[in-house]
Enzyme design. Structure first.
Site, PDB file in Angstrom:
ATOM      1  N   GLN A 157       0.274 -41.537  19.715  1.00 15.67           N
ATOM      2  CA  GLN A 157       0.487 -40.096  19.562  1.00 15.67           C
ATOM      3  C   GLN A 157      -0.667 -39.300  20.170  1.00 15.67           C
ATOM      4  O   GLN A 157      -1.829 -39.695  20.079  1.00 15.67           O
ATOM      5  CB  GLN A 157       0.619 -39.740  18.076  1.00 15.67           C
ATOM      6  CG  GLN A 157       1.835 -40.343  17.394  1.00 15.67           C
ATOM      7  CD  GLN A 157       3.124 -39.595  17.700  1.00 15.67           C
ATOM      8  OE1 GLN A 157       3.184 -38.738  18.571  1.00 15.67           O
ATOM      9  NE2 GLN A 157       4.181 -39.926  16.981  1.00 15.67           N
ATOM     10  N   TYR A 206      11.412 -48.910  16.922  1.00 18.86           N
ATOM     11  CA  TYR A 206      10.609 -48.152  17.899  1.00 18.86           C
ATOM     12  C   TYR A 206       9.172 -48.029  17.388  1.00 18.86           C
ATOM     13  O   TYR A 206       8.632 -46.941  17.254  1.00 18.86           O
ATOM     14  CB  TYR A 206      11.205 -46.763  18.150  1.00 18.86           C
ATOM     15  CG  TYR A 206      12.678 -46.748  18.463  1.00 18.86           C
ATOM     16  CD1 TYR A 206      13.127 -46.949  19.763  1.00 18.86           C
ATOM     17  CD2 TYR A 206      13.620 -46.542  17.462  1.00 18.86           C
ATOM     18  CE1 TYR A 206      14.486 -46.932  20.054  1.00 18.86           C
ATOM     19  CE2 TYR A 206      14.969 -46.528  17.744  1.00 18.86           C
ATOM     20  CZ  TYR A 206      15.409 -46.727  19.044  1.00 18.86           C
ATOM     21  OH  TYR A 206      16.752 -46.710  19.321  1.00 18.86           O
ATOM     22  N   GLU A 247       9.819 -53.383  18.781  1.00 14.62           N
ATOM     23  CA  GLU A 247       9.302 -52.612  19.915  1.00 14.62           C
ATOM     24  C   GLU A 247       9.597 -53.361  21.218  1.00 14.62           C
ATOM     25  O   GLU A 247       9.267 -54.547  21.336  1.00 14.62           O
ATOM     26  CB  GLU A 247       7.797 -52.379  19.763  1.00 14.62           C
ATOM     27  CG  GLU A 247       7.103 -51.782  20.959  1.00 14.62           C
ATOM     28  CD  GLU A 247       7.683 -50.442  21.392  1.00 14.62           C
ATOM     29  OE1 GLU A 247       7.903 -50.258  22.598  1.00 14.62           O
ATOM     30  OE2 GLU A 247       7.929 -49.591  20.508  1.00 14.62           O
ATOM     31  N   ASP A 260      11.570 -44.055  14.627  1.00 10.91           N
ATOM     32  CA  ASP A 260      10.747 -43.106  15.388  1.00 10.91           C
ATOM     33  C   ASP A 260      11.139 -43.248  16.858  1.00 10.91           C
ATOM     34  O   ASP A 260      10.353 -43.708  17.696  1.00 10.91           O
ATOM     35  CB  ASP A 260       9.254 -43.400  15.183  1.00 10.91           C
ATOM     36  CG  ASP A 260       8.357 -42.304  15.749  1.00 10.91           C
ATOM     37  OD1 ASP A 260       8.896 -41.344  16.331  1.00 10.91           O
ATOM     38  OD2 ASP A 260       7.134 -42.425  15.631  1.00 10.91           O
ATOM     39  N   CYS A 265      10.746 -36.109  17.516  1.00  9.22           N
ATOM     40  CA  CYS A 265      10.126 -34.994  18.241  1.00  9.22           C
ATOM     41  C   CYS A 265      11.188 -34.107  18.875  1.00  9.22           C
ATOM     42  O   CYS A 265      10.874 -33.215  19.661  1.00  9.22           O
ATOM     43  CB  CYS A 265       9.159 -35.516  19.309  1.00  9.22           C
ATOM     44  SG  CYS A 265       9.937 -36.564  20.556  1.00  9.22           S
TER      45      CYS A 265
END
Length: 437
Positions: free
Chosen positions: A270, A299, A320, A367, A394
């Protein structure tokens, strides 16, 4: 067609000004929230109109007297000169209205965690280089370059790197890349920093080139803790391809609370360290209220969330697709003495068919990228015995779309938390809790 007068009453997800006139919605590029403008119509659709701003007739009452100019932004920050209280109001309304409109909810207010910094928060930046060697950034929606002076949104470590790196680029007469002809050398300059004072640099070059003297000077300058080079000869493609480690450490290290994380060049982390930690703490608060046996983390990147939540469950399944990120994740778990995480280095879309979804007291945590969840993931979770979901996003639009789909399987939206992760932009991180009986 005569020009029209519009009052900008909102900002959309793309940073365009929003106005209403004669029951029609207008979207206007480069319009400021709260101002009244003269505009011309560019394109008419059935339910909205695209307009172009001609000039400002009345300035916005929400504009701050800032001395920052666009050469100091190093990116698109549509709200950089808007009062912070109004930024928060815009972001909250954007989240609420999007979820209500798409997911069929009736939210009137949400929890919103405000930023602790207006400036100096970004720990990663991508810059371009002009043909005369000046560090630059792309203008909105184009390959046009804006030469930068300094970057007020980045960390002090990155600002220091930019200043010294520019001097070295000039000294060694390095040239940038021409998007029109496809000629030139320096395509992309990626800089990352951590709160521990470490920095990573990545140059994406258009072709093989002997830069040995430059690399020696760069290493001697102590600008970067870690430095890589990647060659990408595809026209107007600025992405990292195969990497060559030139000097320094192979990874840099960041700290969140009591946890440390090694970050490799291609791994996602991030961009706002302080606010991202608040996301993880809010997730932890949700998880503790659910007291799960197993957490499925889709994720998961470098497993930041998995590691911080590891003590809240007996087992975590961390998924992932980026194999470099998974390698980092395993190192990070060992670094933090975490032993109850199992990894799957395949896509979430494939992994969902191979994960045990019907175990007792399992929580799924998502996510995903901006595009949201794959339909197969939603279906598999919906048909499973999992009754609690934590969704980090997001992109409020795809989040709302997926909430609507989960509701078809009996889930209901329990809580929404907005986090001001991307300060001075219209974007926010959104954390939601969904459950079913």
């Amino acid at each position: 067609m005569e020009n029209i007068v519009l009052e900008i009453i909102d900002i959309d997800d793309s940073g365009r000004g929003v106005a209403k006139l004669d029951k029609m919605i207008y979207f206007v590029e480069n319009a400021k929230y709260g101002e009244t403008i003269e505009a011309s119509i560019i394109k008419e659709k059935k339910s909205f109109i695209i307009a172009e701003k001609i000039k400002t007739l009345e300035k916005s009452p929400f504009i701050e007297n800032t001395k920052i100019n666009k050469n100091q932004l190093c990116g698109v920050y549509d709200l950089y000169d808007i009062e912070y209280s109004k930024q928060v109001e815009l972001k909250k309304n954007n989240i609420i209205n999007t979820i209500n409109r798409i997911a069929g909810e009736s939210l009137t207010d949400i929890k919103f965690i405000e930023a602790d910094k207006r400036y100096g928060y970004r720990n990663k930046i991508e810059l371009k280089v002009s043909l005369d060697g000046k560090l630059s950034s792309f203008n909105r929606n184009s390959y046009d370059l804006i030469n930068i002076e300094n970057c007020v949104m980045t960390t002090i470590e990155i600002s220091n790197v930019i200043e010294k790196l520019q001097d070295l680029i000039f000294k060694h007469n390095l040239k940038g890349y021409d998007s029109l002809t496809g000629e030139g050398l320096l395509k992309n300059v990626i800089i990352r920093s951590t709160s521990l004072g470490e920095t990573m640099g990545i140059f994406v070059l258009n072709k093989e080139y002997n830069l040995r003297k430059f690399y020696i000077a760069l290493e001697s300058s102590n600008i970067f803790t870690s430095f890589y080079v990647s060659i990408n000869s595809q026209k107007n493609n600025y992405k990292i391809k195969d990497l060559v480690h030139v000097f320094g450490k192979k990874k840099i290290t960041e700290q969140l609370g009591d946890y440390r994380f090694n970050i490799s060049p291609k791994a996602f982390f991030q961009v706002n360290k302080n606010m991202s930690y608040k996301i993880y703490l809010q997730s932890q608060e949700y998880i503790k209220s659910l007291n799960p046996t197993v957490i499925i983390d889709l994720y998961s990147g470098v497993s930041t969330t998995s590691i911080i939540l590891a003590k809240c469950a007996k087992k975590i399944v961390s998924v992932e697709i980026n194999k470099d990120a998974v390698k980092d994740a395993k190192e990070n778990a060992k670094l933090n003495n975490i032993e109850n995480i199992e990894w799957m280095d395949i896509s979430a879309e494939r992994a969902i068919d191979n994960i045990e979804l019907n175990g007792e007291n399992t929580v799924a945590l998502f996510d995903p990228p901006r595009k949201g969840l794959d339909q197969n993931i939603i279906q598999k979770i919906g048909e499973s015995k999992i009754n609690n979901l934590i969704y980090i996003s997001c992109n409020p639009s795809t989040l709302a779309r997926d909430i609507k789909l989960f509701k078809e399987y009996g889930f209901r939206l329990v809580e929404v938390t907005g986090i001001d992760q991307f300060v001075n932009t219209i974007e926010s991180e959104v954390l939601t809790l969904l459950t079913r009986d």
